[in-house]
Design an enzyme around this catalytic site. Structure first.
Site: not given
Length: 917
Positions: A272, A842
């Protein structure tokens, strides 16, 4: 070429025939001796040296010898007239006009320079239908030679491998000529992108990446198959589609047509961070247009030793073309990930990384792969030496551009002014340095919050959980003072420990730094009435570390071995010095454990006890908190004041006379006691430090006794102090405050001193950075992650940043153009976000589409429209700003599909908003 009559009178007609065929001609045919001189000698003659790249022509040996006889005879009417040039003997056939193999210069043909050839053709003509045999001079490592046999390549399209087209190329021809020839042969539209592959001797295909190299450098050989591949409309290559099929990548709807740029990226496993950086960069308008319009093809630098052979730039271009084709909902960046890992080993595998670190690598890699400077010259860095800033800055920027000139420099590079001042001699050094992004610090709070457990001496009170606000750079004593305000216990009566796995991992001294305590550590603060380090002559109580252990059967060959397993929370127990014995220690521990350890009833007492119940009851003396004294039931054991020990008089081993108790069963005991080391094991003889250190005490329980008398639920119980709900409020900060902090004067650290040329030694100089020149796209990295020797921390401070009109005029010290304020104002176009903590998290992206002007939220392969008021959050990590004059310039360009207003963008219909916070 039209044939020429074979008699002397027709020489003039030959010239006329040559004119009809557009061959060079002379107004009149020179005399024979003059012909011989022009063909064999002088600048146009065959005796002159070869020059690389020029054309020479083959003439059949027999004809040339006949011509030599003719001109040497001196008689133009002689029957030795050679007639028109006829090279028929040099060809295998008169259809393809392929040269015979194995022709030898001087035996089968002679070589003539271009001028001499054209003279002969103008005088004598060329046999009808025969092509001239033109060949190039090539330069080999040690010699120049005429390339008689060029390379014949078989050109095919990827979509039709069975219909080759044969084309001849010189070894000195570039691969770009091969590509252009293939495009012309297969009628490829000018706007379509193509690339070449070759089939090697092993049957596999290799890319011909650098079209600027020659056929010789590419080691192409006659008969080799060259495949031209045309990029698909969705931005992919046919060869990449075959790779995707082999890797089971799911196929998309071929008829899908969406908004260009609104395309997700598949998470390959903790990628990510990469996806976030790519989405930000993909939404930089001028950089994306640069790749979409194929301007990068002319600037690929395959020979830069600092670059990645053009592979990073090509891989990024493939991603951009696919994402902006409008034919994909999401794409799989597998090839790009592989390339990044190949050139930057820190990104190998599938560990989580930092999006800003990947962005830094990618910008540097793209710059070197697209650097227009093919050979970097040495540039000496010069100090200002009192010269005006304008002059020094211009010189620094010109020097930078002499070595670094690419679309990345054009778009992202700005200029710092760095000022260093020596603290001793006052020498000032001024330099101007380029930058690609600003890493700005966040205002850091000088306080931190620590959660601790307080263990009071009163056994009736449960442990208390406290949340304390302490100085970040404070000491353990500061923690005790803060806790004292909550508990009313004096800091001098506190001892701080780090408890891990049921044992004391560390016992802290009051002067130790709080930075050694990590947020994840379990910190226990014990109320004590003495100290561990016993001092001879002192009347203070002795603090004894105590562990809890349970005997557990462990399997071995005879099932007879019993292991000891630590459990529960360890204790620090204060023991009066004058009542320091095993029996006394047992009674004190029974008192300290009384909240969760049940005392045996009289029915449980051992009937074989030598003492009566009345005498035994005298041993049940209150603990230290009652103010009573602890009597020793066995006066024959040496107490600490008896003076019978020759070692440290306050070590338990010497005071108690033995390392284990009870030595024999006298009454029913709930547990036994034993001296152990700091790890909770009985071996204390491995190191001298352990032998001469204060021993720890272990309370050893039999399983049945523990089950009967020890209440585990009560032992683990604790209460939360009212302070546990306290949260250290972090006031939001403005982005401008971070930039001000970035330009503040600071003193260099000891690890990074500056060498003062005046003092001739390294100094801890003061340093100040100022902004001199700002780039078209300004990347601002918020330094949320801080690293010290003992800790790592993420700052989740809310940074308030404007979507439009970020004004840098107050920070740029270069004399400003007041008539063009847009040169200092920026609009936001993308944000890289980080959610979570240091060890997990994230990354996502907010980005403004350059065509529609709408903001979208990119979360790996998911893309959703968002409102502008959702962009600002505590997760913002890297900000991308576009200068307003650049935005207006891009909007005014012909064919621009951007929004009619500011690129800081409009919002989609409210019904489609997605809450990402």
């Amino acid at each position: 070429m039209a044939a020429v009559a074979a008699n002397p009178a027709a020489v003039a007609a030959a010239a006329a025939a040559a004119a009809e065929n557009k061959q060079p001609q002379r107004e009149m045919v020179p005399a024979l001796d003059s012909q011989r001189s022009q063909i064999e000698n002088g600048e146009s003659g065959r005796e002159r040296p070869l020059r690389a790249g020029e054309s020479w022509f083959l003439v059949e040996q027999h004809w040339y010898k006949q011509w030599e006889v003719y001109v040497q005879g001196g008689d133009q009417d002689s029957n030795t007239f050679p007639g028109c040039i006829n090279n028929a003997e040099l060809f295998e056939d008169q259809i393809n006009w392929r040269l015979k193999e194995g022709l030898v210069e001087g035996e089968d043909y002679v070589l003539l320079p271009s001028a001499a050839w054209h003279y002969l053709v103008s005088w004598y003509g060329l046999e009808h239908g025969q092509p001239p045999i033109e060949r190039k001079v090539i330069e080999l490592p040690s010699i120049q030679k005429v390339e008689v046999y060029p390379v014949e390549l078989l050109l095919v399209q990827h979509s039709d491998m069975d219909t080759p087209h044969t084309a001849q190329f010189s070894h000195t021809d570039s691969l770009d000529l091969v590509l252009r020839t293939a495009r012309e042969q297969f009628l490829v539209d000018p706007q379509e992108e193509t690339r070449l592959w070759i089939k090697n001797s092993e049957g596999s295909l290799d890319r011909l990446c650098d079209t600027h190299v020659t056929v010789l450098d590419a080691a192409l050989e006659t008969g080799q198959l060259v495949i031209m591949e045309t990029r698909n409309k969705d931005g992919t290559w046919p060869s990449a589609q075959l790779h995707a099929m082999n890797n089971n990548v799911p196929e998309e709807d071929e008829d899908f047509k969406g908004q260009p740029g609104i395309c997700g990226l598949t998470n390959l496993g903790n990628t990510c961070f990469m996806n976030s950086a790519l989405q930000c960069l993909s939404n930089v308008p001028q950089l994306t247009e640069y790749f979409l319009n194929n301007r990068y093809l002319e600037e690929l630098n395959f020979r830069n030793p600092l670059g990645m052979k053009g592979e990073i730039a090509e891989a990024y271009a493939d991603l951009v073309k696919q994402a902006w084709s409008g034919h994909h909902r999401s794409i799989v960046p597998h090839v790009f990930k592989t390339k990044v890992g190949h050139f930057a080993s820190q990104f190998l595998g599938y560990q989580q990384h930092d999006s800003q670190e990947l962005l830094s690598f990618l910008l540097d890699g793209l710059h070197e792969d697209l650097n227009r400077v093919k050979k970097k010259e040495y540039v000496e860095l010069c100090d200002a030496a009192g010269r005006p800033d304008q002059e020094v800055a211009q010189e620094a920027w010109q020097n930078h551009k002499r070595r670094n000139d690419s679309v990345i420099v054009d778009t992202f590079h700005g200029l710092f002014k760095s000022t260093l001042v020596c603290p001793d001699c006052g020498n000032v050094s001024v330099t101007f340095d380029p930058f690609c992004y600003l890493s700005v610090p966040l205002p850091v709070s000088h306080k931190r919050v620590l959660e601790v457990f307080f263990i009071p001496m009163d056994p009736r009170r449960k442990p208390e959980q406290h949340r304390l606000v302490v100085p970040k750079k404070g000491k353990i004593s500061d923690l005790c003072v803060a806790l004292s305000k909550h508990t009313g216990i004096s800091p001098e009566r506190m001892m701080v420990a780090d408890v891990f796995s049921h044992r004391f991992y560390k016992l802290y001294q009051l002067e130790e730094s709080l930075s050694t305590i990590l947020d994840r550590d379990d910190i226990f603060v014990y109320e004590v009435s003495g100290r561990i380090e016993a001092i001879e002559g002192s009347r203070e109580d002795i603090v004894v570390p105590v562990y809890l252990r349970e005997r557990t059967p462990a399997r071995d060959y005879n099932n007879s071995y019993y292991g000891l397993m630590l459990f529960g929370h360890p204790l620090l127990v204060s023991v009066p010095r004058d009542r320091f014995s095993w029996e006394g220690l047992y009674n004190i521990l029974m008192y300290r454990l009384s909240r969760y350890v049940t005392k045996p009833s009289s029915d449980d007492e051992d009937d074989g006890d030598e003492k009566g119940d009345d005498e035994e009851d005298k041993d049940d003396i209150p603990g230290p908190s009652t103010g009573g004294s602890l009597r020793d039931p066995e006066p024959e054991q040496a107490g600490p004041s008896s003076g019978v020990t020759s070692r440290c008089p306050f070590l338990l081993d010497n005071c108690l006379g033995t390392s284990q108790w009870p030595p024999r069963r006298r009454r029913k005991q709930l547990f036994t006691l034993q001296t152990v080391n700091s790890n909770g094991t009985s071996d204390r003889t491995n190191s001298p430090e352990e032998v001469h250190a204060q021993p720890y005490i272990a309370i050893d329980w039999e399983p049945e006794m523990k089950k009967r008398y020890y209440d585990e639920a009560e032992a683990e119980g604790y209460v939360k102090h009212e302070c546990i709900g306290y949260v250290l409020k972090k006031a939001p900060v403005r982005l401008q405050e971070c930039i001000e902090l970035f330009t503040t004067v600071e003193t260099l650290e000891k690890e990074n001193p500056w060498y003062c040329p005046s003092c001739k030694r390294h100094q801890l100089a003061t340093k100040k950075l100022d902004l001199w020149m700002l780039p078209e796209i300004l990347i601002i990295h918020l330094k949320r992650f801080s690293y010290t020797k003992f800790s790592r921390e993420k700052l989740d401070t809310l940074v308030q940043f404007p979507i439009r009109d970020l004004d840098f005029s107050e920070f740029v010290i270069k004399p400003q153009n007041e008539s063009a304020p847009e040169l200092y104002k920026y609009d936001l176009i993308a944000v890289s976000n980080h959610y979570g903590g240091m060890r997990d998290g994230h990354y996502t992206t907010f980005a403004c589409n350059k065509d529609s002007g709408q903001w979208h939220y990119f979360d790996d392969n998911s893309v959703s429209p968002v409102n502008e008021n959702q962009i600002e959050s505590k997760a913002a990590y890297v900000l991308f700003y576009q200068r307003q004059d650049v935005a207006r310039r891009l909007l005014s360009q012909p064919g621009s599909s951007g929004p009619p207003t500011s690129p800081a963008c409009s919002s989609p219909p409210s019904s489609e908003f997605m809450d990402v916070n």
